[in-house]
Design a protein around this motif. Structure first.
Motif, mmCIF file in Angstrom:
data_model
loop_
_atom_site.group_PDB
_atom_site.id
_atom_site.type_symbol
_atom_site.label_atom_id
_atom_site.label_comp_id
_atom_site.label_asym_id
_atom_site.label_seq_id
_atom_site.Cartn_x
_atom_site.Cartn_y
_atom_site.Cartn_z
ATOM 1 N N UNK A 1 41.598 61.597 38.145
ATOM 2 C CA UNK A 1 42.419 60.480 37.659
ATOM 3 C C UNK A 1 41.873 59.107 38.036
ATOM 4 N N UNK A 2 41.462 58.928 39.289
ATOM 5 C CA UNK A 2 41.004 57.603 39.733
ATOM 6 C C UNK A 2 39.764 57.188 38.955
ATOM 7 N N UNK A 3 38.827 58.103 38.791
ATOM 8 C CA UNK A 3 37.607 57.798 38.053
ATOM 9 C C UNK A 3 37.935 57.390 36.624
ATOM 10 N N UNK A 4 38.832 58.098 35.973
ATOM 11 C CA UNK A 4 39.161 57.802 34.580
ATOM 12 C C UNK A 4 39.939 56.507 34.424
ATOM 13 N N UNK A 5 40.701 56.138 35.415
ATOM 14 C CA UNK A 5 41.446 54.889 35.341
ATOM 15 C C UNK A 5 40.561 53.669 35.567
ATOM 16 N N UNK A 6 39.565 53.806 36.426
ATOM 17 C CA UNK A 6 38.732 52.658 36.790
ATOM 18 C C UNK A 6 37.526 52.472 35.886
ATOM 19 N N UNK A 7 37.148 53.485 35.135
ATOM 20 C CA UNK A 7 35.937 53.389 34.327
ATOM 21 C C UNK A 7 36.269 53.090 32.867
ATOM 22 N N UNK A 8 35.237 52.650 32.149
ATOM 23 C CA UNK A 8 35.397 52.374 30.733
ATOM 24 C C UNK A 8 36.341 51.209 30.488
ATOM 25 N N UNK A 9 37.010 51.240 29.350
ATOM 26 C CA UNK A 9 37.865 50.129 28.959
ATOM 27 C C UNK A 9 39.334 50.351 29.221
ATOM 28 N N UNK A 10 39.697 51.268 30.108
ATOM 29 C CA UNK A 10 41.117 51.564 30.338
ATOM 30 C C UNK A 10 41.865 50.330 30.827
ATOM 31 N N UNK A 11 41.359 49.679 31.863
ATOM 32 C CA UNK A 11 42.066 48.525 32.409
ATOM 33 C C UNK A 11 42.066 47.360 31.424
ATOM 34 N N UNK A 12 40.909 47.027 30.871
ATOM 35 C CA UNK A 12 40.826 45.917 29.925
ATOM 36 C C UNK A 12 41.695 46.178 28.693
ATOM 37 N N UNK A 13 41.614 47.387 28.157
ATOM 38 C CA UNK A 13 42.371 47.702 26.952
ATOM 39 C C UNK A 13 43.862 47.794 27.184
ATOM 40 N N UNK B 1 34.185 40.084 25.703
ATOM 41 C CA UNK B 1 34.337 40.886 26.914
ATOM 42 C C UNK B 1 34.245 42.381 26.633
ATOM 43 N N UNK B 2 34.344 42.764 25.359
ATOM 44 C CA UNK B 2 34.244 44.173 24.978
ATOM 45 C C UNK B 2 32.843 44.570 24.529
ATOM 46 N N UNK B 3 31.879 43.666 24.628
ATOM 47 C CA UNK B 3 30.517 43.941 24.176
ATOM 48 C C UNK B 3 29.590 44.189 25.360
ATOM 49 N N UNK B 4 28.482 44.914 25.146
ATOM 50 C CA UNK B 4 27.486 45.088 26.215
ATOM 51 C C UNK B 4 26.926 43.745 26.650
ATOM 52 N N UNK B 5 26.546 43.609 27.908
ATOM 53 C CA UNK B 5 26.132 42.305 28.437
ATOM 54 C C UNK B 5 24.849 41.744 27.827
ATOM 55 N N UNK B 6 24.015 42.554 27.228
ATOM 56 C CA UNK B 6 22.779 42.059 26.629
ATOM 57 C C UNK B 6 22.883 41.911 25.116
ATOM 58 N N UNK B 7 24.092 41.820 24.591
ATOM 59 C CA UNK B 7 24.277 41.700 23.150
ATOM 60 C C UNK B 7 23.664 40.396 22.633
ATOM 61 N N UNK C 1 45.704 46.446 29.543
ATOM 62 C CA UNK C 1 46.333 45.207 29.998
ATOM 63 C C UNK C 1 46.346 44.143 28.911
ATOM 64 N N UNK C 2 45.232 43.973 28.220
ATOM 65 C CA UNK C 2 45.083 42.807 27.345
ATOM 66 C C UNK C 2 45.139 43.110 25.846
ATOM 67 N N UNK C 3 44.919 44.354 25.429
ATOM 68 C CA UNK C 3 44.878 44.624 23.991
ATOM 69 C C UNK C 3 45.980 45.568 23.523
ATOM 70 N N UNK C 4 46.284 46.569 24.301
ATOM 71 C CA UNK C 4 47.387 47.458 23.922
ATOM 72 C C UNK C 4 48.718 46.724 23.955
ATOM 73 N N UNK C 5 48.826 45.666 24.758
ATOM 74 C CA UNK C 5 50.074 44.921 24.919
ATOM 75 C C UNK C 5 50.232 43.784 23.912
ATOM 76 N N UNK C 6 49.323 43.667 22.959
ATOM 77 C CA UNK C 6 49.403 42.637 21.931
ATOM 78 C C UNK C 6 50.767 42.691 21.245
ATOM 79 N N UNK C 7 51.474 41.549 21.198
ATOM 80 C CA UNK C 7 52.825 41.509 20.639
ATOM 81 C C UNK C 7 52.885 42.031 19.207
ATOM 82 N N UNK C 8 51.919 41.639 18.404
ATOM 83 C CA UNK C 8 51.974 41.921 16.969
ATOM 84 C C UNK C 8 51.762 43.398 16.675
ATOM 85 N N UNK C 9 50.865 44.041 17.393
ATOM 86 C CA UNK C 9 50.449 45.401 17.051
ATOM 87 C C UNK C 9 51.052 46.470 17.947
#
Length: 334
Positions: free
Chosen positions: A250-262, A87-93, A264-272
């Motif tokens: 602020x709205x543009x920066x929150x909705x673009x790039x990997x802010x939401x994905x990162x 999910x973190x890769x470009x769609x044509x990878x 929600x799902x990666x910054x919250x990793x229990x181990x790290x």
């Protein structure tokens, strides 16, 4: 006579297990995966399957034949890493790019440190950053693959929204002019978008649904995610108020790039991530600040992956000085 092992109280039991928590993460990711299939068709399915299968296979092979231990693939953590990497890769990878990233994520970032619970850095992000450094052309190819449901020619096939802003600013345009010339960068389109970006960034709405699910299931706490969002919103809001022609809001920066994905799902990793709530807030603020610094003044238009990995390195230090409140300890006011 049976040997009894008695540990100190409190004895707290929970029905949660690593497998159930990882299953909840996969369920939370399902809206984003479904939307990616809608926009990218077979390519999205291939990437997710290749990522998950490769991560599981690499973990099983290394544990069985190199480490000589019982494989732990049943806990689903390897599958989650593979899905997040895809999910973190470009769609044509190409398929082999996903395989290379999966091998690095599991073989280097996870098992080299001793496996789940011992790794310092988020494995999926290590795999992504390795690919970004090693294959920069492929990792910045944002062309839209064919879909079963939509005409790919209607999509924004060029740069990501962040890259489009940077390119426009470099050519002397203002942020307002850039947004006016690119109707695909509207907030509504980014929220459920066809704009360029990684497979998992395609819909902010789908990612928010996953966030709500994780909160309801109590898989994660909101401290890290919310502190990242608030930090990005406050810092970008200040710069935007100072000069809206140069800085995005602020709205543009929150909705673009990997802010939401990162966030929600990666910054919250229990181990790290830190254990204590106060530590999680500090951790989230650090991720938000570094993300904005890279976006505004760095050579890459996106900075979430680097920001999370940098703060992963500070997690042991945060845990050393900021401890969770001991169970049963009275908290006094004043």
């Amino acid at each position: 006579m049976r040997k009894l092992i008695v540990s100190p109280s409190p004895h707290i039991h929970s029905k949660d297990s690593t497998r159930s928590l990882m299953a909840d993460v996969l369920i939370a990711l399902s809206p984003a995966m479904l939307v990616s299939v809608f926009f990218y068709g077979l390519q999205a399915i291939q990437m997710v399957l290749v990522g998950a299968v490769t991560c599981v296979a690499v973990e099983w092979l290394i544990q069985k034949y190199l480490q000589k231990v019982k494989p732990t693939i049943n806990d689903l953590s390897a599958a989650v890493t593979g899905v997040l990497l895809a999910l973190n890769l470009p769609p044509n990878s190409p398929w082999w790019l996903t395989i290379v990233g999966s091998i690095v994520a599991i073989g280097v970032a996870k098992l080299t440190f001793g496996g789940l619970g011992h790794n310092i850095f988020n494995p999926a992000l290590v795999g992504r950053v390795f690919l970004l450094i090693s294959f920069p052309v492929l990792m910045t190819d944002w062309s839209i693959p064919a879909s079963w449901f939509i005409n790919s020619t209607d999509a924004v096939t060029g740069a990501t929204p962040l890259a489009a802003i940077n390119e426009g600013l470099a050519s002397g345009l203002s942020v307002k002019d850039i947004l006016a010339q690119n109707p695909g960068l509207s907030y509504s389109n980014i929220l459920f978008a066809r704009a360029g970006g990684s497979v998992g960034e395609i819909s902010g709405l789908a990612l928010m649904l996953g966030f709500i699910y994780l909160l309801v299931r109590r898989v994660i706490r909101p401290h890290i995610t919310i502190s990242i969002w608030l930090t990005i919103a406050v810092v970008t809001g200040i710069f935007w108020l100072i000069n809206p022609d140069v800085y995005t809001g602020p709205v543009f920066n929150l909705l673009t790039g990997g802010v939401l994905l990162g966030s929600i799902f990666m910054a919250t990793d229990y181990v790290t991530s830190p254990m204590a709530a106060k530590g999680q807030i500090i951790y989230g603020i650090g991720i938000g600040l570094i993300t904005v610094m890279i976006r505004y003044w760095g050579s890459y238009p996106e900075g979430v992956s680097f920001a999370i990995l940098i703060m992963n390195a500070f997690t042991p230090l945060i845990n050393k000085y900021i401890h969770p409140t001991r169970f049963g300890k009275e908290v006094r006011n004043g």
